[in-house]
Design a protein around this motif. Structure first.
Motif, PDB file in Angstrom:
ATOM      1  N   THR A 232      28.099 127.940  65.062  1.00 54.26           N
ATOM      2  CA  THR A 232      29.019 127.027  65.750  1.00 54.26           C
ATOM      3  C   THR A 232      30.126 126.516  64.821  1.00 54.26           C
ATOM      4  OG1 THR A 232      27.587 125.150  65.213  1.00 54.26           O
ATOM      5  CG2 THR A 232      27.204 126.286  67.324  1.00 54.26           C
ATOM      6  N   SER A 233      30.290 127.195  63.696  1.00 49.88           N
ATOM      7  CA  SER A 233      31.309 126.721  62.739  1.00 49.88           C
ATOM      8  C   SER A 233      32.715 126.765  63.328  1.00 49.88           C
ATOM      9  CB  SER A 233      31.245 127.548  61.450  1.00 49.88           C
ATOM     10  OG  SER A 233      31.433 128.932  61.745  1.00 49.88           O
ATOM     11  N   ASN A 234      32.935 127.723  64.225  1.00 49.73           N
ATOM     12  CA  ASN A 234      34.266 127.852  64.837  1.00 49.73           C
ATOM     13  C   ASN A 234      34.317 127.294  66.255  1.00 49.73           C
ATOM     14  OD1 ASN A 234      35.301 129.196  62.534  1.00 49.73           O
ATOM     15  ND2 ASN A 234      34.464 131.163  63.269  1.00 49.73           N
ATOM     16  N   ALA A 235      33.254 126.616  66.646  1.00 49.89           N
ATOM     17  CA  ALA A 235      33.208 126.081  68.013  1.00 49.89           C
ATOM     18  C   ALA A 235      34.059 124.817  68.112  1.00 49.89           C
ATOM     19  CB  ALA A 235      31.771 125.787  68.400  1.00 49.89           C
ATOM     20  N   ASP A 236      34.363 124.433  69.331  1.00 49.62           N
ATOM     21  CA  ASP A 236      35.167 123.215  69.533  1.00 49.62           C
ATOM     22  C   ASP A 236      34.316 121.989  69.200  1.00 49.62           C
ATOM     23  OD1 ASP A 236      33.925 122.083  72.202  1.00 49.62           O
ATOM     24  OD2 ASP A 236      34.187 124.261  72.474  1.00 49.62           O
ATOM     25  N   PRO A 237      34.932 120.837  68.934  1.00 46.00           N
ATOM     26  CA  PRO A 237      34.194 119.641  68.518  1.00 46.00           C
ATOM     27  C   PRO A 237      33.085 119.233  69.490  1.00 46.00           C
ATOM     28  CG  PRO A 237      36.533 119.337  68.158  1.00 46.00           C
ATOM     29  CD  PRO A 237      36.386 120.634  68.900  1.00 46.00           C
ATOM     30  N   ALA A 238      33.322 119.377  70.779  1.00 41.85           N
ATOM     31  CA  ALA A 238      32.301 118.986  71.762  1.00 41.85           C
ATOM     32  C   ALA A 238      31.055 119.850  71.625  1.00 41.85           C
ATOM     33  CB  ALA A 238      32.878 119.081  73.174  1.00 41.85           C
ATOM     34  N   MET A 239      31.273 121.138  71.412  1.00 39.53           N
ATOM     35  CA  MET A 239      30.146 122.047  71.241  1.00 39.53           C
ATOM     36  C   MET A 239      29.387 121.747  69.960  1.00 39.53           C
ATOM     37  SD  MET A 239      28.467 124.470  72.615  1.00 39.53           S
ATOM     38  CE  MET A 239      27.270 125.748  72.185  1.00 39.53           C
TER      39      MET A 239
ATOM     40  N   THR B 131      29.184 118.872  68.482  1.00 35.44           N
ATOM     41  CA  THR B 131      28.462 117.610  68.686  1.00 35.44           C
ATOM     42  C   THR B 131      27.180 117.850  69.482  1.00 35.44           C
ATOM     43  OG1 THR B 131      30.539 116.373  68.655  1.00 35.44           O
ATOM     44  CG2 THR B 131      28.619 115.279  69.607  1.00 35.44           C
ATOM     45  N   LEU B 132      27.283 118.681  70.503  1.00 40.59           N
ATOM     46  CA  LEU B 132      26.101 119.012  71.303  1.00 40.59           C
ATOM     47  C   LEU B 132      25.055 119.724  70.453  1.00 40.59           C
ATOM     48  CD1 LEU B 132      24.640 119.206  74.015  1.00 40.59           C
ATOM     49  CD2 LEU B 132      25.902 121.322  74.453  1.00 40.59           C
ATOM     50  N   PHE B 133      25.507 120.666  69.642  1.00 42.91           N
ATOM     51  CA  PHE B 133      24.595 121.418  68.776  1.00 42.91           C
ATOM     52  C   PHE B 133      23.893 120.475  67.804  1.00 42.91           C
ATOM     53  CE2 PHE B 133      23.581 123.794  64.941  1.00 42.91           C
ATOM     54  CZ  PHE B 133      22.952 124.918  65.441  1.00 42.91           C
ATOM     55  N   GLU B 134      24.660 119.590  67.191  1.00 39.39           N
ATOM     56  CA  GLU B 134      24.080 118.646  66.228  1.00 39.39           C
ATOM     57  C   GLU B 134      23.088 117.705  66.914  1.00 39.39           C
ATOM     58  OE1 GLU B 134      27.429 116.746  64.505  1.00 39.39           O
ATOM     59  OE2 GLU B 134      28.015 118.489  63.280  1.00 39.39           O
ATOM     60  N   GLY B 135      23.390 117.304  68.143  1.00 38.00           N
ATOM     61  CA  GLY B 135      22.479 116.427  68.875  1.00 38.00           C
ATOM     62  C   GLY B 135      21.148 117.111  69.185  1.00 38.00           C
ATOM     63  N   VAL B 136      21.222 118.372  69.604  1.00 36.42           N
ATOM     64  CA  VAL B 136      19.988 119.124  69.882  1.00 36.42           C
ATOM     65  C   VAL B 136      19.192 119.323  68.590  1.00 36.42           C
ATOM     66  CG1 VAL B 136      19.059 121.329  70.677  1.00 36.42           C
ATOM     67  CG2 VAL B 136      20.982 120.283  71.888  1.00 36.42           C
ATOM     68  N   GLU B 137      19.890 119.611  67.508  1.00 34.49           N
ATOM     69  CA  GLU B 137      19.222 119.819  66.224  1.00 34.49           C
ATOM     70  C   GLU B 137      18.533 118.537  65.748  1.00 34.49           C
ATOM     71  OE1 GLU B 137      20.273 122.339  62.234  1.00 34.49           O
ATOM     72  OE2 GLU B 137      21.801 120.970  63.006  1.00 34.49           O
ATOM     73  N   MET B 138      19.214 117.416  65.892  1.00 36.06           N
ATOM     74  CA  MET B 138      18.613 116.131  65.507  1.00 36.06           C
ATOM     75  C   MET B 138      17.406 115.806  66.388  1.00 36.06           C
ATOM     76  SD  MET B 138      21.999 113.795  64.747  1.00 36.06           S
ATOM     77  CE  MET B 138      20.998 112.331  64.543  1.00 36.06           C
ATOM     78  N   THR B 139      17.502 116.138  67.661  1.00 32.19           N
ATOM     79  CA  THR B 139      16.368 115.904  68.573  1.00 32.19           C
ATOM     80  C   THR B 139      15.161 116.726  68.143  1.00 32.19           C
ATOM     81  OG1 THR B 139      17.889 115.490  70.407  1.00 32.19           O
ATOM     82  CG2 THR B 139      15.604 115.990  70.968  1.00 32.19           C
ATOM     83  N   GLU B 140      15.392 117.992  67.774  1.00 26.82           N
ATOM     84  CA  GLU B 140      14.289 118.840  67.304  1.00 26.82           C
ATOM     85  C   GLU B 140      13.657 118.264  66.044  1.00 26.82           C
ATOM     86  OE1 GLU B 140      13.503 123.519  66.129  1.00 26.82           O
ATOM     87  OE2 GLU B 140      15.242 122.437  65.318  1.00 26.82           O
TER      88      GLU B 140
END
Length: 213
Positions: A107-114, A116-125
């Protein structure tokens, strides 16, 4: 007159008296002998009874101790493994979070919203894994380890020169332990490399001599 006829009542009385006296003497002897036995038997009987009671007491004490230990272990197990069912259900949640992260890829080239979503899922895990670990649930990541049937479930075999045969070459699904007890086995792929190529010819003198002739 016959000899029997000569016996008078007095003579018969004397004979009976002698017999009675002999019987009394024999009875007294038997009574004395019995009395000696009675004096000795109670001591032996009491000693045997004491030994038997002592053995019973020791057996009952051991049985009470075993019962106490079993009850203590049952209470400990009930406390340790009461969350087994709940923990297994949480593992499914963790699996879904991991699948979502793997599907997202880079997701290094993904848009900021993506991102943020990725980081949120990772933190949840990570939060879920820490909560499980805090309650005695340990994650198994057996990549490169020798296959252990008590912890791993082999799903398929695959060639992989990086690992010896019979070792975990790929982890399809992580396993988990709950305070030393298997909660879920890790689903893995196991190394099975093809046979080695034919050994090179022996260049030493006398080596690889053709003996077919």
């Amino acid at each position: 007159m016959s000899e029997t006829a000569k016996n008078t009542p007095d003579d018969l009385h004397d004979v009976n008296a002698e017999q009675a006296a002999a019987e009394d003497i024999a009875a007294e002897a038997n009574a004395a002998e019995h009395e000696d036995v009675v004096i000795e038997d109670p001591i032996t009987a009491l000693e045997a009874e004491v030994a038997e009671l002592k053995d019973r007491l020791l057996r009952q004490a051991a049985e009470v101790e075993n019962t106490r230990r079993r009850a203590k272990k049952d209470v400990e197990d009930a406390g340790n493994y009461a969350i087994t069912k709940f923990a297994r259900e949480l593992l499914d949640v963790g699996d879904n979070l991991r699948r979502a992260l793997d599907a997202a890829g880079d997701t290094s080239n993904a848009d900021p919203a993506m991102k943020t979503l990725f980081e949120g899922v990772e933190m949840t895990e990570q939060t879920l894994l820490k909560a499980l670990e805090k309650n005695g649930v340990e994650k198994l990541e057996p990549l490169g380890e020798k296959l252990d049937p008590n912890k791993h479930q082999a799903v398929f075999e695959m060639p992989n020169p990086d690992y010896p045969d019979g070792h975990v070459a790929q982890v399809m699904q992580a396993g988990y332990m709950l305070k030393g007890r298997l909660l879920r086995p890790a689903m893995v792929g196991v190394t099975k490399n093809p046979p080695a190529e034919q050994a090179p010819k022996d260049d030493t003198p006398g080596g690889n001599v053709d003996t077919s002739a």
